[in-house]
Motif scaffolding. Structure first.
Motif, PDB file in Angstrom:
ATOM      1  N   ASP A  61       0.978  -1.150  -0.096  1.00 33.80           N
ATOM      2  CA  ASP A  61       0.110   0.105   0.056  1.00 33.80           C
ATOM      3  C   ASP A  61       1.102   1.213   0.045  1.00 33.80           C
ATOM      4  O   ASP A  61       1.957   0.933  -0.179  1.00 33.80           O
ATOM      5  N   LEU A  62       0.412   2.549   0.219  1.00 40.99           N
ATOM      6  CA  LEU A  62       1.047   3.575   0.046  1.00 40.99           C
ATOM      7  C   LEU A  62       1.272   4.051   1.565  1.00 40.99           C
ATOM      8  O   LEU A  62       1.710   5.287   1.714  1.00 40.99           O
ATOM      9  N   GLY A  63       1.264   3.169   2.340  1.00 43.31           N
ATOM     10  CA  GLY A  63       1.488   3.667   3.839  1.00 43.31           C
ATOM     11  C   GLY A  63       0.377   4.109   4.443  1.00 43.31           C
ATOM     12  O   GLY A  63       0.298   4.631   5.651  1.00 43.31           O
ATOM     13  N   ASP A 144      -7.790   5.653   0.006  1.00 43.31           N
ATOM     14  CA  ASP A 144      -6.373   6.277   0.480  1.00 43.31           C
ATOM     15  C   ASP A 144      -6.079   7.016  -0.404  1.00 43.31           C
ATOM     16  O   ASP A 144      -4.541   7.299  -0.341  1.00 43.31           O
ATOM     17  N   GLY A 145      -6.736   7.554  -1.376  1.00 44.50           N
ATOM     18  CA  GLY A 145      -6.373   8.509  -2.402  1.00 44.50           C
ATOM     19  C   GLY A 145      -5.573   7.784  -3.517  1.00 44.50           C
ATOM     20  O   GLY A 145      -5.223   8.592  -4.701  1.00 44.50           O
ATOM     21  N   PRO A 170     -14.014 -12.503   6.047  1.00 45.53           N
ATOM     22  CA  PRO A 170     -14.166 -11.258   5.652  1.00 45.53           C
ATOM     23  C   PRO A 170     -12.819 -10.434   5.230  1.00 45.53           C
ATOM     24  O   PRO A 170     -11.915 -10.845   5.803  1.00 45.53           O
ATOM     25  N   LEU A 171     -12.733  -9.830   4.007  1.00 46.35           N
ATOM     26  CA  LEU A 171     -11.570  -9.185   3.640  1.00 46.35           C
ATOM     27  C   LEU A 171     -10.973  -7.982   4.619  1.00 46.35           C
ATOM     28  O   LEU A 171     -11.558  -7.078   5.089  1.00 46.35           O
ATOM     29  N   ALA A 172      -9.634  -8.588   5.038  1.00 48.21           N
ATOM     30  CA  ALA A 172      -8.980  -7.902   6.066  1.00 48.21           C
ATOM     31  C   ALA A 172      -8.695  -6.533   5.526  1.00 48.21           C
ATOM     32  O   ALA A 172      -8.443  -6.172   4.352  1.00 48.21           O
ATOM     33  N   ARG A 173      -8.668  -5.484   6.521  1.00 53.76           N
ATOM     34  CA  ARG A 173      -8.645  -4.141   6.012  1.00 53.76           C
ATOM     35  C   ARG A 173      -7.052  -3.889   5.535  1.00 53.76           C
ATOM     36  O   ARG A 173      -7.236  -3.212   4.485  1.00 53.76           O
ATOM     37  N   ALA A 192      -7.857  -2.134  -7.373  1.00 55.37           N
ATOM     38  CA  ALA A 192      -7.740  -1.288  -6.347  1.00 55.37           C
ATOM     39  C   ALA A 192      -8.427  -1.993  -4.951  1.00 55.37           C
ATOM     40  O   ALA A 192      -9.507  -2.475  -4.763  1.00 55.37           O
ATOM     41  N   LYS A 193      -7.749  -1.373  -4.122  1.00 53.60           N
ATOM     42  CA  LYS A 193      -8.153  -1.846  -2.712  1.00 53.60           C
ATOM     43  C   LYS A 193      -9.033  -0.709  -2.131  1.00 53.60           C
ATOM     44  O   LYS A 193      -8.763   0.287  -2.604  1.00 53.60           O
ATOM     45  N   TRP A 194     -10.019  -0.875  -1.134  1.00 56.57           N
ATOM     46  CA  TRP A 194     -10.784   0.257  -0.384  1.00 56.57           C
ATOM     47  C   TRP A 194     -11.556   0.908  -1.462  1.00 56.57           C
ATOM     48  O   TRP A 194     -11.553   2.195  -1.569  1.00 56.57           O
ATOM     49  N   VAL A 195     -11.789   0.147  -2.491  1.00 52.13           N
ATOM     50  CA  VAL A 195     -12.656   1.141  -3.620  1.00 52.13           C
ATOM     51  C   VAL A 195     -13.694   1.686  -3.092  1.00 52.13           C
ATOM     52  O   VAL A 195     -14.544   1.406  -2.346  1.00 52.13           O
TER      53      VAL A 195
END
Ligand SMILES: Nc1nc2c(c(=O)[nH]1)N[C@H]1C(S)=C(S)[C@@H](COP(=O)(O)O)O[C@H]1N2
Ligand SMILES: [Mo]
Length: 227
Positions: A61-63, A144-145, A170-173, A192-195
């Protein structure tokens, strides 16, 4: 943007510049030989060239790993479609659900086999929103942008889904929960995560890594890593 994260992104941009168009062998030998996609090939191997299998499931991820509570979650799908939708969690879970097993390939060379994903198939979403004929691309944006772009022709495939479960949980954070994209035939940065938003477009619009030297096509079997 915090400082270490900025440095990590810069580093990845440098790799993308150094390695563009090179085959793994050429990268090792430091010679500039371009991959020849028209070279004869037999059956498509399961593990794409230059990849290795890992046990477990790495996190990239991007942090930032945004926390998105289910009661605040929504998915906004619009652009060049007949029927734009905004689904809240209940709407999303009320759609037909699929369970699909697929492999996952990260451009940093790791692959994981046999991931069981559950969620809503992208083909179902297309049936619901009905893209107009001019729609050719989709831009995904995340909490997350992050953003990434994918041609509609690639998304219109039975193995593409909007996933909320992985391997029975459930998909982990850290992997993009509550909901992420899964596009098995492209390098993982296209998933994309957290879409939170999907926009259907006539013209392509490059996403976060695509403007930073990553390949626009991202086909693992062609080794479309950096452009
Ligand atoms: N929102 C968002 N999605 C993202 C990313 C990201 O930083 N933010 N990273 C991408 C990259 S580079 C990869 S390899 C995969 C990693 O998914 P994983 O952490 O579940 O392995 O997510 C992709 N989707
Ligand atoms: Mo990645």
């Amino acid at each position: 943007m915090s400082e270490p994260k900025e440095r990590l992104i810069k580093k990845k941009e440098e790799w993308a510049r150094e390695k563009r168009g090179l085959t793994p062998q050429a990268r090792e030998e430091g010679v500039s030989v371009r991959h020849n996609p028209s070279a004869p090939s037999l059956e498509k191997p399961r593990l794409p060239p230059g990849q290795h299998i890992v046990k477990g499931f790495p996190v990239l991820d991007l942090g930032i790993q945004p926390e998105v509570p289910l009661e605040k979650w929504s998915l906004d799908v619009h652009g060049i479609v007949e029927n734009p939708v905004t689904w809240d969690w209940q709407d999303f879970m009320a759609q037909p659900q699929v369970s699909l097993v697929s492999d996952f390939h990260c451009v940093t060379t790791w692959s994981t086999f046999d991931n069981r994903w559950e969620g809503v198939s992208f083909k179902h979403l297309l049936d619901v929103v009905r893209p107009k004929p001019e729609a050719k691309h989709v831009l995904f944006t995340s909490h997350d942008g992050y953003s990434t772009n994918v041609p509609l022709s690639v998304l219109n495939d039975a193995d593409v889904l909007i996933a909320h479960r992985w391997n029975g949980q459930p998909l982990a954070r850290e992997h993009g929960g509550p909901v992420r994209m899964v596009i098995p035939k492209r390098y993982a940065w296209k998933s994309a995560k957290w879409v939170k938003e999907m926009v259907f477009l006539a013209k392509d619009r490059p996403g976060f890594w695509e403007v930073r030297g990553y390949s626009n096509t991202a086909d693992p079997w062609m080794e479309d890593r950096y452009s």
